[in-house]
Design an enzyme around this catalytic site. Structure first.
Site, PDB file in Angstrom:
ATOM      1  N   HIS A   1      32.064  48.598  48.381  1.00 26.04           N
ATOM      2  CA  HIS A   1      32.978  49.398  47.585  1.00 26.04           C
ATOM      3  C   HIS A   1      32.526  49.420  46.137  1.00 26.04           C
ATOM      4  O   HIS A   1      31.845  48.515  45.661  1.00 26.04           O
ATOM      5  CB  HIS A   1      34.405  48.834  47.665  1.00 26.04           C
ATOM      6  N   THR A   2      32.913  50.460  45.452  1.00 29.32           N
ATOM      7  CA  THR A   2      32.661  50.546  44.015  1.00 29.32           C
ATOM      8  C   THR A   2      33.905  50.075  43.263  1.00 29.32           C
ATOM      9  O   THR A   2      34.966  49.867  43.849  1.00 29.32           O
ATOM     10  CB  THR A   2      32.328  51.987  43.621  1.00 29.32           C
TER      11      THR A   2
END
Length: 263
Positions: free
Chosen positions: A38-39
């Site tokens: 995930h960012t």
């Protein structure tokens, strides 16, 4: 010693090490829910509901100004957590602002309004923000926020003097707004409004009568509203300016409590 590797494709410093702009993937962490997948933007979210809330705020217009009152309790869910949350604010010499709802959203908008007043004073043209202007601005801000599905969970009462006449208006979190001689938000919209309208219909109120009426409503709400508090603020705006009195305390009388039966 000369560099013998591929300068265009250097090897990682260690196995499974962090790459630029990514989270470190701990060894053995193969879960698809791990940080490496995930960012930072994926973890950004807004609260979907109010956290620390306040209850009713009351406004009454009299023949020469307005009275605004609200208690000082900030509830953390059903916990009476914060006992010193003032929410009746002097905007300038013409305007009083009252708030009910999420306290953090009120603080956020209050900071913006205060900066608007500072900017106005820096211009130095002698003009002041007027209550109708602030009331209109609040409708645009609150409607804009709710249209983005990120509402400010607060209701506001704007009281002030506009061209020598008292002004009283309210705006809710959806941007719905109206003006009236008496205004109450929260549970007070159901329990205090009938008392306020009954008194207003009997004839024009003077300042002392309006303050006595508001005090009576705060007492009724203390007995009937589980999120209310016995300590409250009362502010008055007239042509002479804005005054916010020292917090007042209700003297509760529970002598009838033994007569209450659960049905």
């Amino acid at each position: 010693m000369a560099f013998t590797g591929d300068i265009m494709n250097p090897a990682a410093f260690w196995q499974n090490g962090p790459s630029p702009g990514a989270f470190y993937n701990f060894p053995g962490n193969s879960s698809s829910y791990g940080p490496i997948n995930h960012t930072v933007q994926d973890f950004k979210a807004y609260s979907a509901q109010p956290i620390t809330t306040t209850t009713t705020v009351i406004g009454v217009k009299f023949n020469g100004g307005c009275v605004v009152a609200g208690d000082m309790l900030g509830s953390y869910g059903s916990l009476a957590r914060f006992r010193d949350c003032p929410r009746v604010t002097k905007v300038n010499d013409l305007i009083l602002l009252g708030n009910g709802g999420d306290y953090a959203d009120y603080q956020y908008l209050k900071d913006i309004i205060e900066q608007k007043i500072i900017d106005e004073q820096c211009i130095g043209d002698g003009l002041q923000l007027k209550p109708k202007s602030l009331h209109c601005w609040l409708t645009r801000v609150l409607y804009n926020k709710r249209s983005k599905m990120d509402p400010l969970w607060s209701n506001y009462i704007v009281a002030g003097m506009q061209d020598g006449e008292p002004f009283l208006g309210t705006v809710d979190k959806l941007g719905t707004a109206y003006e009236d001689a008496v205004v109450a938000t929260g549970l007070g919209a159901y329990m205090a409004t009938p008392l306020l309208r009954d008194a207003a219909d009997k004839g024009p109120l003077d300042q002392e009568a309006a303050k006595a009426l508001v005090r009576k409503c705060m007492e009724v709400l203390f007995y009937r509203d589980a999120r209310s508090f016995w300590r409250y603020q009362l502010g008055v705006v007239t042509a002479a300016g804005v005054t916010i009195e020292e917090p007042e305390e209700l003297k509760a009388d529970w002598t009838l409590a033994h007569m209450i039966e659960m049905v």
